[in-house]
Enzyme design. Structure first.
Site, short mmCIF file in Angstrom:
data_model
loop_
_atom_site.label_atom_id
_atom_site.label_comp_id
_atom_site.label_asym_id
_atom_site.label_seq_id
_atom_site.Cartn_x
_atom_site.Cartn_y
_atom_site.Cartn_z
N TYR A 120 70.24 23.44 -31.85
CA TYR A 120 70.47 23.84 -30.47
C TYR A 120 70.32 22.71 -29.47
O TYR A 120 70.50 23.15 -28.27
CB TYR A 120 69.09 24.76 -30.23
CG TYR A 120 67.53 24.34 -30.41
CD1 TYR A 120 67.03 24.20 -31.44
CD2 TYR A 120 67.02 23.42 -29.28
CE1 TYR A 120 65.83 23.86 -31.84
CE2 TYR A 120 65.75 22.86 -29.68
CZ TYR A 120 65.12 22.96 -30.68
OH TYR A 120 63.87 22.48 -30.94
N GLY A 167 72.14 23.50 -46.56
CA GLY A 167 70.86 22.78 -46.28
C GLY A 167 69.82 23.23 -47.09
O GLY A 167 69.58 24.80 -47.25
N ALA A 168 69.00 22.50 -47.61
CA ALA A 168 67.49 23.22 -48.29
C ALA A 168 66.58 22.33 -47.87
O ALA A 168 65.40 22.28 -48.83
CB ALA A 168 68.01 22.65 -49.79
N ASP A 188 58.92 31.34 -38.44
CA ASP A 188 60.27 30.84 -38.36
C ASP A 188 61.31 31.79 -39.05
O ASP A 188 62.43 31.80 -38.50
CB ASP A 188 60.46 29.49 -39.04
CG ASP A 188 60.09 28.26 -38.02
OD1 ASP A 188 60.06 28.55 -36.94
OD2 ASP A 188 59.82 27.20 -38.63
N SER A 211 58.27 18.66 -27.45
CA SER A 211 58.27 20.05 -27.68
C SER A 211 58.55 21.07 -26.68
O SER A 211 57.94 20.68 -25.29
CB SER A 211 56.72 20.56 -28.55
OG SER A 211 56.91 21.95 -28.43
N ASN A 219 53.13 27.52 -39.53
CA ASN A 219 53.48 26.96 -38.26
C ASN A 219 52.50 27.53 -37.30
O ASN A 219 52.76 27.14 -35.80
CB ASN A 219 54.85 26.95 -37.75
CG ASN A 219 55.35 28.41 -37.51
OD1 ASN A 219 54.75 29.16 -37.84
ND2 ASN A 219 56.79 28.45 -37.12
N GLY A 250 71.14 28.19 -32.21
CA GLY A 250 69.67 28.01 -32.54
C GLY A 250 68.67 28.27 -31.54
O GLY A 250 67.46 28.32 -31.95
N LYS A 264 52.77 20.84 -41.22
CA LYS A 264 53.06 22.35 -41.62
C LYS A 264 52.72 22.40 -42.99
O LYS A 264 52.26 23.80 -43.28
CB LYS A 264 54.33 22.51 -41.14
CG LYS A 264 54.86 22.80 -39.91
CD LYS A 264 56.43 23.14 -40.01
CE LYS A 264 56.83 23.22 -38.64
NZ LYS A 264 58.31 23.99 -38.70
#
Ligand code: NAP
Length: 279
Positions: free
Chosen positions: A224, A133-134, A107, A19, A91, A245, A70
């Site tokens: 990103y 995207g989903a 987000d 992270s 999150n 991103g 999450k």
């Protein structure tokens, strides 16, 4: 917790090793002169409830959550913010003054703020939006865009059933469009968003022909790594404005820091450079 003067927050995940959140929050702590730390908290799924309840006991202001926590955490906190409920995941957890736990999802906010930051005057209602995207990231982007007043969102996903289910769940302005029609769906679009993992380092580029896309349409990619994906490079080459991103990653962290420590931090060139160096 007024009797504590050490600012504490962290990231619960399993695993949490890769992270960038510690870089971001520790940078802001230093910038705001806070004594404290944002730490990585490896928490196995079967102990998530215990770990969350330990936050107020240990004097934590709250935590972020990443894979695989999450969705599960929603059922473990005391209150879930309506936007997070709509997205279907949290999150961020904020310890309340009475020790109870409130869950949020920033987000969608992060995505919208990244566009505002990098494209002054950007508006969600400028024209049709195409979202590819989903998955989890798409849900946050769709809720964020709908909240900001997008009038038409064309949702294309490789697995058609997922796009249809998500469009049915969220309702207008989201409408499922078959994956095979993604190229043609770009005609008259004002914004194109890639929320798939395609184009990420180690993955194939997104398979998308941009020919039908108007030259002034904004092209954004949630990926990103790399900062400039093949999609963004192709869009830039034909003159479209682009947003990567990284801004979303940085901006989603701001409301969490504000809720924990009482001051809204900024995304500065120094912070961007710091995180870019770690990619
Ligand atoms: P996810 O829930 O696993 O969803 C992945 C999505 O990618 C699904 O819609 C999937 O389609 C699609 N996909 C995967 N392989 C594909 C392929 N070969 N061709 C076409 N579509 C494909 O993941 P997520 O959490 O939403 O994350 C998606 C991306 O967003 C990741 O790259 C992640 O790093 C990025 N992200 C960035 C930020 C940020 O702050 N910038 C935040 C969150 C996520 P199917 O349904 O057909 O499998």
């Amino acid at each position: 917790m007024e009797h504590r003067n050490f600012a504490l927050a962290g990231l619960m995940g399993w695993p949490v090793a890769h992270s960038r959140s510690p870089d971001i929050h520790n940078h802001w702590m230093a910038e705001h002169g806070l004594r404290g730390a944002y730490v990585l908290l490896p928490v196995a799924p079967d102990t998530l409830g215990q770990a969350l309840r330990a936050l107020p006991v240990l004097g934590f202001a709250g935590c972020n959550l990443t894979i695989p926590h999450k969705v599960a955490a929603m059922a473990l906190v005391d209150r879930v913010d309506p936007v997070a409920r709509r997205i279907g995941a949290i999150n961020t957890v904020v310890v309340q003054p009475d020790g109870s736990l409130a869950g949020f999802n920033n987000d969608g906010f992060g995505y919208i703020e990244s566009l505002r930051d990098e494209v002054p005057g950007w508006r969600a209602d400028a024209g049709p939006v195409v979202v590819l995207g989903a998955g989890g990231a798409a849900r946050a982007v769709l809720v964020g865009l709908a909240e900001q007043g997008a009038r038409e969102i064309r949702l294309c996903n490789r697995s058609a059933d997922k796009a249809q289910a998500l469009a049915a769940e969220l309702g207008a302005p989201v409408r499922a469009v078959p994956w095979e029609q993604r190229h043609a769906a770009l005609a008259d679009a004002a914004l194109l968003v890639n929320t798939t993992s395609q184009g990420m380092h180690g993955q194939a580029p997104l398979d998308l022909a941009l020919d039908a896309l108007p030259p002034q349409a904004l092209v954004s990619d949630l990926v990103y790594v790399p900062l400039v994906t093949p999609l963004l490079a192709a869009a830039r080459a034909r003159g479209n404005p682009v947003v990567g991103g990284l801004g979303m990653l940085l901006h989603q962290a701001r409301p969490a820091f504000a809720a924990w420590f009482g001051t809204m931090p900024r995304v500065t060139p120094a912070l961007r450079a710091l995180v870019e160096r770690s990619l």
